[in-house]
Design a protein around this motif. Structure first.
Motif, PDB file in Angstrom:
ATOM      1  N   PHE A   1      93.189  62.455  51.578  1.00 21.55           N
ATOM      2  CA  PHE A   1      93.857  63.743  51.399  1.00 21.55           C
ATOM      3  C   PHE A   1      92.907  64.741  50.741  1.00 21.55           C
ATOM      4  CE2 PHE A   1      97.333  60.642  51.412  1.00 21.55           C
ATOM      5  CZ  PHE A   1      98.157  61.201  52.390  1.00 21.55           C
ATOM      6  N   TYR A   2      93.248  66.002  50.879  1.00 15.18           N
ATOM      7  CA  TYR A   2      92.474  67.080  50.264  1.00 15.18           C
ATOM      8  C   TYR A   2      92.289  66.820  48.767  1.00 15.18           C
ATOM      9  CZ  TYR A   2      91.274  71.822  48.671  1.00 15.18           C
ATOM     10  OH  TYR A   2      90.662  72.909  48.077  1.00 15.18           O
ATOM     11  N   GLU A   3      93.367  66.407  48.104  1.00 14.01           N
ATOM     12  CA  GLU A   3      93.306  66.175  46.653  1.00 14.01           C
ATOM     13  C   GLU A   3      92.297  65.097  46.286  1.00 14.01           C
ATOM     14  OE1 GLU A   3      94.827  67.998  44.428  1.00 14.01           O
ATOM     15  OE2 GLU A   3      95.875  69.224  45.924  1.00 14.01           O
ATOM     16  N   ASP A   4      92.100  64.119  47.166  1.00 14.80           N
ATOM     17  CA  ASP A   4      91.134  63.052  46.892  1.00 14.80           C
ATOM     18  C   ASP A   4      89.715  63.601  46.778  1.00 14.80           C
ATOM     19  OD1 ASP A   4      93.131  61.091  46.997  1.00 14.80           O
ATOM     20  OD2 ASP A   4      92.938  60.897  49.177  1.00 14.80           O
ATOM     21  N   LEU A   5      89.409  64.607  47.595  1.00 17.45           N
ATOM     22  CA  LEU A   5      88.057  65.161  47.593  1.00 17.45           C
ATOM     23  C   LEU A   5      87.780  66.014  46.355  1.00 17.45           C
ATOM     24  CD1 LEU A   5      87.632  66.117  51.359  1.00 17.45           C
ATOM     25  CD2 LEU A   5      86.771  64.097  50.164  1.00 17.45           C
ATOM     26  N   LEU A   6      88.830  66.396  45.647  1.00 17.87           N
ATOM     27  CA  LEU A   6      88.651  67.188  44.430  1.00 17.87           C
ATOM     28  C   LEU A   6      88.168  66.349  43.247  1.00 17.87           C
ATOM     29  CD1 LEU A   6      91.820  69.490  44.547  1.00 17.87           C
ATOM     30  CD2 LEU A   6      89.449  70.185  44.924  1.00 17.87           C
ATOM     31  N   ARG A   7      88.051  65.041  43.439  1.00 11.84           N
ATOM     32  CA  ARG A   7      87.652  64.164  42.343  1.00 11.84           C
ATOM     33  C   ARG A   7      86.125  64.105  42.168  1.00 11.84           C
ATOM     34  NH1 ARG A   7      90.933  59.823  44.846  1.00 11.84           N
ATOM     35  NH2 ARG A   7      88.980  58.656  44.834  1.00 11.84           N
ATOM     36  N   PHE A   8      85.408  65.099  42.630  1.00 11.02           N
ATOM     37  CA  PHE A   8      83.938  65.048  42.514  1.00 11.02           C
ATOM     38  C   PHE A   8      83.523  65.165  41.049  1.00 11.02           C
ATOM     39  CE2 PHE A   8      85.083  69.423  43.749  1.00 11.02           C
ATOM     40  CZ  PHE A   8      84.474  70.184  42.762  1.00 11.02           C
ATOM     41  N   SER A   9      82.390  64.549  40.754  1.00  2.73           N
ATOM     42  CA  SER A   9      81.919  64.485  39.369  1.00  2.73           C
ATOM     43  C   SER A   9      80.791  65.474  39.073  1.00  2.73           C
ATOM     44  CB  SER A   9      81.426  63.066  39.050  1.00  2.73           C
ATOM     45  OG  SER A   9      80.431  62.659  39.966  1.00  2.73           O
ATOM     46  N   GLY A  10      80.254  66.103  40.122  1.00  4.88           N
ATOM     47  CA  GLY A  10      79.186  67.079  39.923  1.00  4.88           C
ATOM     48  C   GLY A  10      78.927  67.851  41.196  1.00  4.88           C
ATOM     49  N   SER A  11      78.122  68.919  41.086  1.00  4.61           N
ATOM     50  CA  SER A  11      77.832  69.730  42.264  1.00  4.61           C
ATOM     51  C   SER A  11      76.553  70.527  42.057  1.00  4.61           C
ATOM     52  CB  SER A  11      78.994  70.690  42.547  1.00  4.61           C
ATOM     53  OG  SER A  11      79.132  71.628  41.482  1.00  4.61           O
ATOM     54  N   VAL A  12      75.949  70.953  43.165  1.00  4.12           N
ATOM     55  CA  VAL A  12      74.800  71.857  43.128  1.00  4.12           C
ATOM     56  C   VAL A  12      75.044  72.967  44.137  1.00  4.12           C
ATOM     57  CG1 VAL A  12      73.145  70.100  42.412  1.00  4.12           C
ATOM     58  CG2 VAL A  12      73.538  70.501  44.849  1.00  4.12           C
ATOM     59  N   VAL A  13      74.471  74.140  43.869  1.00  6.93           N
ATOM     60  CA  VAL A  13      74.649  75.290  44.757  1.00  6.93           C
ATOM     61  C   VAL A  13      73.920  75.055  46.079  1.00  6.93           C
ATOM     62  CG1 VAL A  13      74.106  77.746  45.045  1.00  6.93           C
ATOM     63  CG2 VAL A  13      74.937  76.895  42.840  1.00  6.93           C
ATOM     64  N   VAL A  14      74.588  75.403  47.190  1.00  5.13           N
ATOM     65  CA  VAL A  14      73.955  75.336  48.508  1.00  5.13           C
ATOM     66  C   VAL A  14      73.391  76.717  48.823  1.00  5.13           C
ATOM     67  CG1 VAL A  14      74.310  74.937  50.976  1.00  5.13           C
ATOM     68  CG2 VAL A  14      75.547  73.549  49.297  1.00  5.13           C
ATOM     69  N   GLU A  15      72.083  76.780  49.066  1.00  4.30           N
ATOM     70  CA  GLU A  15      71.421  78.051  49.375  1.00  4.30           C
ATOM     71  C   GLU A  15      71.029  78.097  50.841  1.00  4.30           C
ATOM     72  OE1 GLU A  15      68.142  78.085  46.675  1.00  4.30           O
ATOM     73  OE2 GLU A  15      69.348  78.840  44.992  1.00  4.30           O
TER      74      GLU A  15
END
Length: 358
Positions: free
Chosen positions: A36-50
């Motif tokens: 589900f969409y909500e499952d993907l919100l469990r990310f622990s970090g991110s970086v900007v995509v340029e």
């Protein structure tokens, strides 16, 4: 007119009602998915995509904890199989999830999934979004009334959309439009007139340049440019008729100038009539399915009362059809708009038959 005055600040999300849910089930749009969409919100970090020039794309690449990543990757591979194949597991070993990107801009805040075939390095994308009735109506109307088929799935609060390939309109206008030949510019101007008319007919709003793509198609000794909508959040919501006409957004100014400089008024009128006729033919060829969707939309809550009042008044001023003034829901306004196009096409066709016969 400024963008702030043209568009509402934020469109609310509307739930899929039981009748629309049943319609989706009937036409194989409603299929159980493993994530589900909500499952993907469990990310622990991110970086900007340029982008290639180092500019922020407003997407971030997200990362998951190790114990979540394996399960999420497998589930996303299964979603790909359901969306593009028969849903079986035999292709999963040949797939790799290269990236999960999250968009921080706009209403839908989608996830973009990059899936690669490890045997040949071919890759494609699909999108995971929160289900919204406006978006579902928009996708289904695009599938039925535009020249293009669309593949999407709905399950509870999650919407899966296939990727629509093409050059984003804003990128095309900036990087490619100046180098087109005069012939190509005239052809693109024609396509924009038709795209503008098609959006207005089926009440698809907010077609700013970054909400559609331009698709170059090689045809013998020349290239033909097609325009495809890629964002369907603003289906049948806004009260201003201008919102449903791409020509009124400042982001499309150069496309409007292209039409003004390359096409005569008679040609513009001709292309509008052609597009209305093509849409009318699609309505007639899929009339049963369209009527089912219209009947559901007529009883659905997909806009605000003040938007409905304003839009039906503005369309009445344009068509002088009293039925618009009697409508009480946005679904009724949509159904009347499609019926108006169909009736006008049939009336003209009948007139031509009579003139030929007598």
């Amino acid at each position: 007119m400024s963008e702030e005055k043209l568009m509402s600040k934020k469109k609310p999300a509307y739930p899929v009602n039981p009748k629309l849910d049943a319609y989706l089930d009937k036409y194989s749009r409603k299929i159980e998915i493993p994530i589900f969409y909500e499952d993907l919100l469990r990310f622990s970090g991110s970086v900007v995509v340029e982008d290639a020039e180092g500019n922020d794309t407003l997407w971030v690449r997200v990362f998951y904890a190790e114990f979540d990543r394996e399960e999420i990757d497998l589930s996303l591979k299964k979603v790909y199989s359901i969306l593009h194949s028969d849903g079986g597991d035999r292709i999963l070993e040949y797939l790799n999830i290269d990236a999960v990107d999250y968009c921080t801009f706009g209403n839908s805040k989608p996830f973009r999934i990059k899936v690669r075939n490890i045997l040949n390095d071919n890759y494609t994308y699909f999108y995971v979004k929160k289900t919204d009735a406006s978006r579902v109506y928009g996708l289904e109307l695009e599938h039925i009334l535009s020249p293009y088929n669309l593949n999407f799935l709905v399950y509870k609060d999650t919407l899966i959309e296939e990727h629509i390939a093409g050059i984003p309109g804003d990128v095309f206008i900036k990087d490619f439009l100046p180098d087109l030949s005069n012939r190509e510019k005239a052809q693109l101007a024609k396509e924009f007139v038709k795209f503008n008319e098609r959006c207005m007919i089926r009440l698809l709003g907010d077609m700013r340049s970054y909400n559609y793509v331009i698709v170059p198609v090689h045809d013998f000794d020349h290239v033909v440019y097609k325009i495809r909508a890629i964002d369907f959040d603003q289906q049948c919501f806004e009260g201003k008729l201008k919102v449903y006409r791409p020509q009124f957004f400042k982001e499309n100014f150069q496309m409007v100038e292209l039409v003004r400089n390359r096409l005569q008024k008679n040609s513009v009128d001709q292309y509008k009539i052609e597009e209305r006729s093509i849409v009318a033919k699609r309505i007639l060829s899929s009339e049963g399915r369209i009527m089912q969707l219209e009947d559901i939309a007529k009883l659905d809550n997909i806009s605000l009362p003040e938007n409905i009042e304003r839009l039906k008044g503005e369309i009445y001023d344009l068509t002088l059809d009293m039925d618009f003034k009697k409508s009480t829901t946005m679904g009724e306004v949509l159904a009347l708009a499609l019926d108006f196009v169909k009736r006008n096409y049939q009336d003209v066709s009948m007139k031509q038959i009579i003139e030929k016969k007598f």
